[in-house]
Design an enzyme around this catalytic site. Sequence first.
Site, PDB file in Angstrom:
ATOM      1  N   THR A  62       0.804  -1.218   0.000  1.00 14.02           N
ATOM      2  CA  THR A  62       0.000   0.000   0.000  1.00 14.02           C
ATOM      3  C   THR A  62       0.838   1.270   0.000  1.00 14.02           C
ATOM      4  O   THR A  62       0.365   2.330  -0.376  1.00 14.02           O
ATOM      5  CB  THR A  62      -0.930   0.008   1.222  1.00 14.02           C
ATOM      6  OG1 THR A  62      -0.129  -0.123   2.411  1.00 14.02           O
ATOM      7  CG2 THR A  62      -1.921  -1.137   1.161  1.00 14.02           C
ATOM      8  N   ASN A  63       2.104   1.182   0.412  1.00 14.55           N
ATOM      9  CA  ASN A  63       2.937   2.379   0.495  1.00 14.55           C
ATOM     10  C   ASN A  63       4.030   2.423  -0.564  1.00 14.55           C
ATOM     11  O   ASN A  63       5.036   3.088  -0.407  1.00 14.55           O
ATOM     12  CB  ASN A  63       3.560   2.481   1.891  1.00 14.55           C
ATOM     13  CG  ASN A  63       4.487   1.308   2.182  1.00 14.55           C
ATOM     14  OD1 ASN A  63       4.412   0.301   1.511  1.00 14.55           O
ATOM     15  ND2 ASN A  63       5.341   1.458   3.198  1.00 14.55           N
ATOM     16  N   THR A  64       3.864   1.703  -1.639  1.00  9.84           N
ATOM     17  CA  THR A  64       4.863   1.709  -2.712  1.00  9.84           C
ATOM     18  C   THR A  64       4.291   2.335  -3.971  1.00  9.84           C
ATOM     19  O   THR A  64       3.084   2.519  -4.112  1.00  9.84           O
ATOM     20  CB  THR A  64       5.344   0.282  -3.029  1.00  9.84           C
ATOM     21  OG1 THR A  64       4.227  -0.494  -3.466  1.00  9.84           O
ATOM     22  CG2 THR A  64       5.963  -0.368  -1.813  1.00  9.84           C
ATOM     23  N   LYS A  65       5.147   2.634  -4.929  1.00  4.75           N
ATOM     24  CA  LYS A  65       4.729   3.347  -6.130  1.00  4.75           C
ATOM     25  C   LYS A  65       4.306   2.427  -7.256  1.00  4.75           C
ATOM     26  O   LYS A  65       3.679   2.866  -8.200  1.00  4.75           O
ATOM     27  CB  LYS A  65       5.858   4.256  -6.602  1.00  4.75           C
ATOM     28  CG  LYS A  65       6.198   5.373  -5.618  1.00  4.75           C
ATOM     29  CD  LYS A  65       7.306   6.249  -6.161  1.00  4.75           C
ATOM     30  CE  LYS A  65       7.645   7.375  -5.187  1.00  4.75           C
ATOM     31  NZ  LYS A  65       8.740   8.245  -5.686  1.00  4.75           N
TER      32      LYS A  65
ATOM     33  N   GLY B 202       5.115  -9.767  -0.545  1.00  3.10           N
ATOM     34  CA  GLY B 202       4.179 -10.767  -1.053  1.00  3.10           C
ATOM     35  C   GLY B 202       4.778 -12.133  -1.313  1.00  3.10           C
ATOM     36  O   GLY B 202       4.177 -12.948  -2.010  1.00  3.10           O
TER      37      GLY B 202
ATOM     38  N   SER C 185       4.949 -11.718   6.563  1.00  2.00           N
ATOM     39  CA  SER C 185       3.567 -12.151   6.773  1.00  2.00           C
ATOM     40  C   SER C 185       3.404 -13.660   6.724  1.00  2.00           C
ATOM     41  O   SER C 185       2.664 -14.247   7.527  1.00  2.00           O
ATOM     42  CB  SER C 185       2.650 -11.500   5.728  1.00  2.00           C
ATOM     43  OG  SER C 185       2.675 -10.101   5.846  1.00  2.00           O
TER      44      SER C 185
ATOM     45  N   MET D  60     -12.370 -30.974 -18.275  1.00  2.00           N
ATOM     46  CA  MET D  60     -12.703 -29.555 -18.284  1.00  2.00           C
ATOM     47  C   MET D  60     -13.106 -29.187 -16.859  1.00  2.00           C
ATOM     48  O   MET D  60     -14.201 -29.561 -16.417  1.00  2.00           O
ATOM     49  CB  MET D  60     -13.850 -29.265 -19.249  1.00  2.00           C
ATOM     50  CG  MET D  60     -13.635 -29.808 -20.658  1.00  2.00           C
ATOM     51  SD  MET D  60     -12.314 -28.985 -21.567  1.00  2.00           S
ATOM     52  CE  MET D  60     -11.270 -30.397 -21.975  1.00  2.00           C
TER      53      MET D  60
ATOM     54  N   LYS E 239       1.417 -18.959 -24.974  1.00  2.00           N
ATOM     55  CA  LYS E 239       1.053 -19.093 -26.390  1.00  2.00           C
ATOM     56  C   LYS E 239       0.031 -18.025 -26.763  1.00  2.00           C
ATOM     57  O   LYS E 239      -0.989 -17.865 -26.096  1.00  2.00           O
ATOM     58  CB  LYS E 239       0.435 -20.474 -26.642  1.00  2.00           C
ATOM     59  CG  LYS E 239      -0.003 -20.708 -28.084  1.00  2.00           C
ATOM     60  CD  LYS E 239      -1.044 -21.814 -28.188  1.00  2.00           C
ATOM     61  CE  LYS E 239      -2.410 -21.360 -27.747  1.00  2.00           C
ATOM     62  NZ  LYS E 239      -3.019 -20.340 -28.666  1.00  2.00           N
TER      63      LYS E 239
ATOM     64  N   CYS F 206      -7.277 -22.192 -29.154  1.00  2.93           N
ATOM     65  CA  CYS F 206      -7.458 -22.758 -27.812  1.00  2.93           C
ATOM     66  C   CYS F 206      -7.108 -24.244 -27.794  1.00  2.93           C
ATOM     67  O   CYS F 206      -6.433 -24.728 -26.875  1.00  2.93           O
ATOM     68  CB  CYS F 206      -8.897 -22.564 -27.344  1.00  2.93           C
ATOM     69  SG  CYS F 206      -9.447 -20.837 -27.322  1.00  2.93           S
TER      70      CYS F 206
END
Length: 390
Positions: free
Chosen positions: A10-13, A42, A69, A154, A230, A309
Amino acid sequence: MLCLTPRRKTNTKGIIGTAGTQEILRAISEEGRHVQTVSIGGINATNVQRVFYQSASATKQLDGVAIVSAIIAAKDPKSATEELLHLVKSTPPFVAVSLANLEKKQDASSLIAQIPGVIRAVGEKSPLSHNMTNLVVQNFAANVALAVGGSPIMANYGEEATDLSNLGGSLVINMGTVTPEGLHNYSQALQAYNLKGGSVILDPVGAGATAVRRSAVKTLLAAGYFDVIKGNEGEIKTVFGSMVQQRGVDSGASTLTDAEKAALVRVLAARERNIVLMTGPTDFVSDGERTFTISNGHDILGRVTGTGCVLGTTISLMLAVSPDDKLLATIAGLLHFEIAAEVAAGRDDVKGPGTFVPALIDELYNIQAATKAGDLRWLDKARVRVAPTE
């Protein structure tokens, strides 16, 4: 000591990701500075191996990671720390077999000579092709997988991937339908296959068509490791980071020379440390070192929904039986599919797209059967060349 933050806090650019980290490591190396580097932000058990692997440049890699974390929030911080340390010291499952193969063939003729063995192995082992794809192509993909010799499922629910990833198959993530729930499921499945070492293909359908899809590509690239990416020219440019406005899933008019296309797939494959396949009238495929063109296929493929696909489905089966050379597996799937399309399009009973689809499925089956019987005349049609450099 340099600390790199690859993911958004939250505090980075902004996000630099593994690609940005790799660029910084390369720059440090080129300057000859012996600076130790640690990445933070993260990082957890699902991605720590990928962070190390994909951020490494040819001459420098991370010296460590800083994790807060994933340890502090764990029910058992000691066990969590031990698991993370084990992962850091271990070769990632998704590259272990490939890295162990030190004798990958370098020229087109040698690769082509290996393709029958890959196709036979698919018929003999009937590997799983797990497709997370849109409803439009599910039936088509399942029939193609069966014709090629595989076993299709599927399954778009990410929770199923933990069990399915244990079956020795491959995963196809087709970004045809983008929703927040779908992205969560894709990421969950991707991480499950990464942990087991199963190959994963990303088909970033229409990646440059909307801001939502461009964002989805970034989300998926940050979620895990893809063995093969792909797409058509527009999609591959978007994955690379170029701003490209696509019209739907079509690539649009090409803006690159053949040498530029070859350079694009080679640089992207080297950056992501995987295989990149850019489809088109001539296909370009690279693992970052070996780059080839394939000029098989037929124009009618572009008149049928989902042919790109199901090409991903075909390649996934080859990857499942040839994980030690993923470039070979990708070319094997591409030739199997595109030569079948050429043969199908030339049949007397094919009058257009409607009659082409069943003929394509027939010819995919026929190539598998012929190869199993030792009849390799279909492979004489293969047009594989070393890609131009300038």
